[in-house]
Design a protein around this motif. Structure first.
Motif, PDB file in Angstrom:
ATOM      1  N   GLU A 199       0.837  -1.201   0.000  1.00 13.86           N
ATOM      2  CA  GLU A 199       0.000   0.000   0.000  1.00 13.86           C
ATOM      3  C   GLU A 199       0.873   1.252   0.000  1.00 13.86           C
ATOM      4  O   GLU A 199       0.542   2.255  -0.628  1.00 13.86           O
ATOM      5  CB  GLU A 199      -0.909  -0.010   1.235  1.00 13.86           C
ATOM      6  N   ASP A 202       2.257   1.836  -3.458  1.00 10.15           N
ATOM      7  CA  ASP A 202       1.146   2.258  -4.314  1.00 10.15           C
ATOM      8  C   ASP A 202       0.788   3.716  -4.048  1.00 10.15           C
ATOM      9  O   ASP A 202       0.500   4.496  -4.962  1.00 10.15           O
ATOM     10  CB  ASP A 202      -0.063   1.360  -4.046  1.00 10.15           C
ATOM     11  N   GLU A 223       0.159   1.484 -11.790  1.00  2.00           N
ATOM     12  CA  GLU A 223      -0.885   1.074 -12.733  1.00  2.00           C
ATOM     13  C   GLU A 223      -0.327   0.148 -13.808  1.00  2.00           C
ATOM     14  O   GLU A 223      -0.983  -0.820 -14.210  1.00  2.00           O
ATOM     15  CB  GLU A 223      -1.528   2.310 -13.373  1.00  2.00           C
ATOM     16  N   LYS A 226       0.105  -3.312 -12.312  1.00  2.44           N
ATOM     17  CA  LYS A 226      -1.176  -3.999 -12.087  1.00  2.44           C
ATOM     18  C   LYS A 226      -1.713  -4.619 -13.378  1.00  2.44           C
ATOM     19  O   LYS A 226      -2.421  -5.627 -13.347  1.00  2.44           O
ATOM     20  CB  LYS A 226      -2.200  -3.024 -11.508  1.00  2.44           C
ATOM     21  N   HIS A 294     -12.059  -2.769 -13.017  1.00  2.44           N
ATOM     22  CA  HIS A 294     -11.430  -3.507 -11.915  1.00  2.44           C
ATOM     23  C   HIS A 294     -10.044  -3.964 -12.366  1.00  2.44           C
ATOM     24  O   HIS A 294      -9.915  -4.649 -13.382  1.00  2.44           O
ATOM     25  CB  HIS A 294     -12.267  -4.726 -11.526  1.00  2.44           C
ATOM     26  N   ASP A 297      -4.607  -5.463  -7.615  1.00  2.23           N
ATOM     27  CA  ASP A 297      -3.847  -4.527  -6.795  1.00  2.23           C
ATOM     28  C   ASP A 297      -2.404  -4.992  -6.683  1.00  2.23           C
ATOM     29  O   ASP A 297      -2.021  -6.032  -7.229  1.00  2.23           O
ATOM     30  CB  ASP A 297      -4.490  -4.346  -5.413  1.00  2.23           C
ATOM     31  N   ASP A 299      -0.825  -6.213  -4.247  1.00  2.00           N
ATOM     32  CA  ASP A 299      -0.681  -7.506  -3.579  1.00  2.00           C
ATOM     33  C   ASP A 299      -0.664  -8.623  -4.623  1.00  2.00           C
ATOM     34  O   ASP A 299       0.181  -9.530  -4.578  1.00  2.00           O
ATOM     35  CB  ASP A 299      -1.835  -7.747  -2.601  1.00  2.00           C
TER      36      ASP A 299
END
Length: 317
Positions: A199, A202, A223, A226, A294, A297, A299
């Motif tokens: 986090e 990010d 981004e 991801k 969607h 993330d 993770d």
């Protein structure tokens, strides 16, 4: 073209038969936050120690430049340009916060009056003035971390290495540290951040590199990273059953949810992919009432990269 604060080509470090860094390339533009992610033992701290001149790279490494200076030829110039906050606090708990700051001013050979001015300004900037006369051992974890960074700034470095700076901090203290890091970059400082908190990377980093088994598994913006992990999709919801049915026909590769009047299509979330979907709807004269993108993330990215790196590299190409 933006100048690079840090540039490393083929960075290598081994201890006996154990290879810690195996040809790492880094390019960090000035005035940005670059985050190096990786599990314990990935080599993050070793990279920081090399770039901050604390240890030497292997002789087989390529050119390494920090602050425009060659690591091999002019390490002293690099030391003058950087600040380092390690995993473990450099604060001396036996003396006060102010005395810790003045000690750093002495180490930087600042005149006494100048040292006191810089110390007072930094203590105020990091909200430590009220506690400055108290022993640092009485400080909370967040206060010690703020004092740590304040001490790092005494020499006015243009590049700061933060090696897992928020480890062990509570969420409030962590968010406070994020604000401090952003403020540093606003002031023109370059931050090289290592962290295990996805986090955090990010939230803060302009670019992120994932280090695994001594190599960079992937690098890009949050981004961009991801998008290299499968599972991204676009969800379209309709209130008109007829529009929903027509859209399902027009978008034949979608998954249907008849109860919610929703369609789901695989997508990397890019502007080009979204435009292609919307163009198909426009051609059919259909308008969705709600569109949601969607994406995986960090993770998902982290576990995928450190679990099956070769496959993810092929996907990213």
């Amino acid at each position: 073209m933006t100048d690079l604060a840090i540039a490393a080509n083929g960075l290598r470090k081994s201890y006996g038969d154990t290879t810690v860094l195996d040809g790492v390339d880094l390019a960090v533009p000035e005035g940005t936050i670059f985050s190096l992610l990786g599990p314990n033992g990935a080599g993050k701290t070793t990279a920081v120690k090399i770039l901050s001149t604390l240890i030497s790279p292997d002789p087989t490494s390529g050119e390494i430049r920090v602050g425009g200076h060659d690591l091999a030829a002019d390490p002293q110039a690099i030391r003058a340009a950087i600040g380092v906050t390690g995993q473990f606090s450099a604060v001396d708990g036996l003396i006060t916060g102010e005395e810790n700051m003045l000690l750093m001013a002495d180490l930087h050979h600042l005149p006494k009056r100048e040292g006191r001015r810089v110390a007072a300004e930094l203590l105020e900037r990091f909200d430590l003035t009220a506690a400055s006369k108290k022993p640092a051992s009485t400080y909370s974890g967040g206060m010690k971390r703020r004092l740590d960074i304040a001490m790092t700034l005494v020499g006015a470095p243009r590049i700061i290495f933060l090696d897992e700076p928020t480890t062990g901090l509570d969420p409030r203290a962590r968010h406070s540290m994020w604000r401090i890091i952003r403020d540093l970059v606003t002031g023109g400082v370059t931050v090289f951040l290592t962290t295990q908190y996805l986090e955090e990377a990010d939230e803060l980093a302009d670019r992120i590199a994932v280090l695994h088994n001594g190599r960079i598994a992937a690098e890009g913006t949050a981004e961009e990273l991801k998008r290299i992990v499968p599972g991204g999709h676009v969800r379209l919801r309709f209130t008109d059953p007829a529009a929903y049915r027509n859209a399902a026909t027009a978008l034949g590769d979608s998954s249907r949810d008849d109860d919610a009047l929703a369609l789901q299509l695989p997508s990397d979330g890019s502007q080009r992919a979204l435009r292609a979907i919307l163009d198909r709807l426009d051609t059919a004269g259909i308008e969705a009432d709600e569109l949601t993108v969607h994406t995986p993330d960090l993770d998902d990215v982290f576990f995928a990269l450190t679990g099956n790196t070769d496959q993810l590299k092929e996907t990213a190409r």
